[in-house]
Design a protein around this motif. Structure first.
Motif, mmCIF file in Angstrom:
data_model
loop_
_atom_site.group_PDB
_atom_site.id
_atom_site.type_symbol
_atom_site.label_atom_id
_atom_site.label_comp_id
_atom_site.label_asym_id
_atom_site.label_seq_id
_atom_site.Cartn_x
_atom_site.Cartn_y
_atom_site.Cartn_z
ATOM 1 N N ARG A 61 0.853 -1.183 0.000
ATOM 2 C CA ARG A 61 0.000 0.000 0.000
ATOM 3 C C ARG A 61 0.893 1.238 0.000
ATOM 4 N NH1 ARG A 61 -4.318 -0.694 4.715
ATOM 5 N NH2 ARG A 61 -3.174 1.181 5.251
ATOM 6 N N SER A 62 0.427 2.295 -0.630
ATOM 7 C CA SER A 62 1.249 3.507 -0.755
ATOM 8 C C SER A 62 1.607 4.156 0.565
ATOM 9 C CB SER A 62 0.567 4.521 -1.674
ATOM 10 O OG SER A 62 0.681 4.092 -3.013
ATOM 11 N N ASP A 63 0.890 3.841 1.637
ATOM 12 C CA ASP A 63 1.285 4.413 2.926
ATOM 13 C C ASP A 63 2.555 3.743 3.465
ATOM 14 O OD1 ASP A 63 -0.044 2.040 3.552
ATOM 15 O OD2 ASP A 63 -1.387 2.942 5.013
ATOM 16 N N ASP A 64 3.056 2.703 2.779
ATOM 17 C CA ASP A 64 4.338 2.071 3.104
ATOM 18 C C ASP A 64 5.433 2.450 2.100
ATOM 19 O OD1 ASP A 64 3.830 0.659 5.470
ATOM 20 O OD2 ASP A 64 2.867 -0.971 4.370
ATOM 21 N N LEU A 65 5.250 3.551 1.392
ATOM 22 C CA LEU A 65 6.215 3.990 0.381
ATOM 23 C C LEU A 65 7.613 4.193 0.963
ATOM 24 C CD1 LEU A 65 6.761 4.883 -2.537
ATOM 25 C CD2 LEU A 65 5.981 7.175 -1.883
ATOM 26 N N ALA A 66 7.703 4.653 2.189
ATOM 27 C CA ALA A 66 9.012 4.916 2.804
ATOM 28 C C ALA A 66 9.862 3.652 2.879
ATOM 29 C CB ALA A 66 8.829 5.522 4.198
ATOM 30 N N ARG A 82 3.947 4.141 -8.643
ATOM 31 C CA ARG A 82 2.792 4.379 -7.779
ATOM 32 C C ARG A 82 1.521 4.206 -8.588
ATOM 33 N NH1 ARG A 82 3.593 9.518 -4.226
ATOM 34 N NH2 ARG A 82 2.113 8.404 -2.956
ATOM 35 N N LEU A 83 0.597 3.427 -8.073
ATOM 36 C CA LEU A 83 -0.700 3.204 -8.701
ATOM 37 C C LEU A 83 -1.749 3.827 -7.794
ATOM 38 C CD1 LEU A 83 -2.441 1.854 -10.914
ATOM 39 C CD2 LEU A 83 -2.522 -0.153 -9.462
ATOM 40 N N ILE A 84 -2.277 4.939 -8.239
ATOM 41 C CA ILE A 84 -3.238 5.682 -7.423
ATOM 42 C C ILE A 84 -4.652 5.122 -7.605
ATOM 43 C CG2 ILE A 84 -4.190 7.966 -6.915
ATOM 44 C CD1 ILE A 84 -1.150 7.594 -6.278
ATOM 45 N N LYS A 85 -5.036 4.874 -8.855
ATOM 46 C CA LYS A 85 -6.381 4.356 -9.129
ATOM 47 C C LYS A 85 -6.439 2.869 -8.814
ATOM 48 C CE LYS A 85 -7.711 7.457 -12.865
ATOM 49 N NZ LYS A 85 -8.156 7.528 -14.267
ATOM 50 N N PRO A 86 -7.498 2.425 -8.184
ATOM 51 C CA PRO A 86 -7.628 0.984 -7.923
ATOM 52 C C PRO A 86 -7.946 0.228 -9.208
ATOM 53 C CG PRO A 86 -9.566 2.151 -7.139
ATOM 54 C CD PRO A 86 -8.598 3.201 -7.626
ATOM 55 N N PRO A 87 -7.521 -1.031 -9.304
ATOM 56 C CA PRO A 87 -7.882 -1.839 -10.469
ATOM 57 C C PRO A 87 -9.398 -2.013 -10.541
ATOM 58 C CG PRO A 87 -6.301 -2.986 -9.053
ATOM 59 C CD PRO A 87 -6.718 -1.750 -8.345
ATOM 60 N N LYS A 88 -9.923 -2.188 -11.747
ATOM 61 C CA LYS A 88 -11.370 -2.311 -11.942
ATOM 62 C C LYS A 88 -11.974 -3.455 -11.134
ATOM 63 C CE LYS A 88 -11.458 -0.250 -16.489
ATOM 64 N NZ LYS A 88 -11.692 -0.418 -17.908
ATOM 65 N N ASN A 92 -12.375 -1.041 -4.248
ATOM 66 C CA ASN A 92 -12.195 -0.500 -2.901
ATOM 67 C C ASN A 92 -10.760 -0.599 -2.392
ATOM 68 O OD1 ASN A 92 -14.928 0.166 -2.695
ATOM 69 N ND2 ASN A 92 -15.439 -1.918 -2.043
ATOM 70 N N SER A 93 -9.847 -1.042 -3.260
ATOM 71 C CA SER A 93 -8.467 -1.187 -2.799
ATOM 72 C C SER A 93 -7.799 0.178 -2.634
ATOM 73 C CB SER A 93 -7.670 -2.060 -3.766
ATOM 74 O OG SER A 93 -7.488 -1.410 -4.998
ATOM 75 N N LYS A 94 -6.800 0.198 -1.791
ATOM 76 C CA LYS A 94 -6.056 1.418 -1.486
ATOM 77 C C LYS A 94 -4.997 1.652 -2.569
ATOM 78 C CE LYS A 94 -7.946 1.885 2.607
ATOM 79 N NZ LYS A 94 -9.097 2.701 2.687
#
Length: 183
Positions: A61-66, A82-88, A92-94
């Protein structure tokens, strides 16, 4: 000058040996070793070319980017996506971020030596052993004469039929290891 793909130096306050052991355990749970192959034809030519790839990646998840940036600085190679948009299929994924190494020289000269020295302990060690052989085969072929792509810029390594079948064997073996069989 710092660019988007610059790699920060490894933090001086983290023990490299400790981090190497931690990283192998982390990859046991979150890492991925992938081999792919395909025969492709390109525009302006009737020839089919054997195309292969190998990747090592960790997606979080992007909150673990560090931590992905720290892993990148430890290895001194690779890119972070970085993948901002969730897959189709998972609306509901982050947002996610992926550390990925796909250049064969970096895989063979950096990633393989790390996991040879800091062994994986869980079932991913089986994936690694197959993947490692595929990477080393790919690396030995990449060092040889390359074939120009007709009508396009660039070259591809020239694979013999035996080498492409050996690589295909590694691809199949890696896929079979991932098939879950319930007890």
């Amino acid at each position: 000058m710092v660019t988007r793909n610059s790699i920060a130096p490894f933090p001086a306050d983290i023990d490299r040996d400790y981090f190497a052991a931690w990283l192998s355990g982390f990859v046991d749970g979150e890492g991925s070793f992938t081999l792919r192959q395909d025969y492709r034809s390109f525009k302006h030519t009737d020839k089919k070319f054997f195309v292969s790839s190998a990747t090592f990646e960790i997606t979080l998840r992007s909150d673990d980017l560090a931590i992905l940036r720290t892993i990148q600085s430890f290895f001194g190679c690779g890119l972070i996506y970085r993948l901002i948009k969730p897959p189709k299929n998972y609306p509901n994924s982050k947002p996610r971020s992926t550390f990925k190494v796909s250049r064969v020289p970096q895989l063979a000269e950096t990633i393989v030596p790390h996991f040879d020295a800091s062994n994986l302990l869980a079932k991913k060690k089986n994936d690694y052993s197959i993947w490692r052989e595929g990477v080393l085969l790919h690396r030995s072929i990449s060092k040889r004469k390359r074939v120009p792509l007709l009508g396009r810029s660039g070259t591809l390594p020239k694979w013999t039929a035996e080498e492409s079948e050996q690589f295909a064997h590694f691809v199949r073996a890696l896929k079979q290891k991932r098939i879950y069989v319930s007890p």
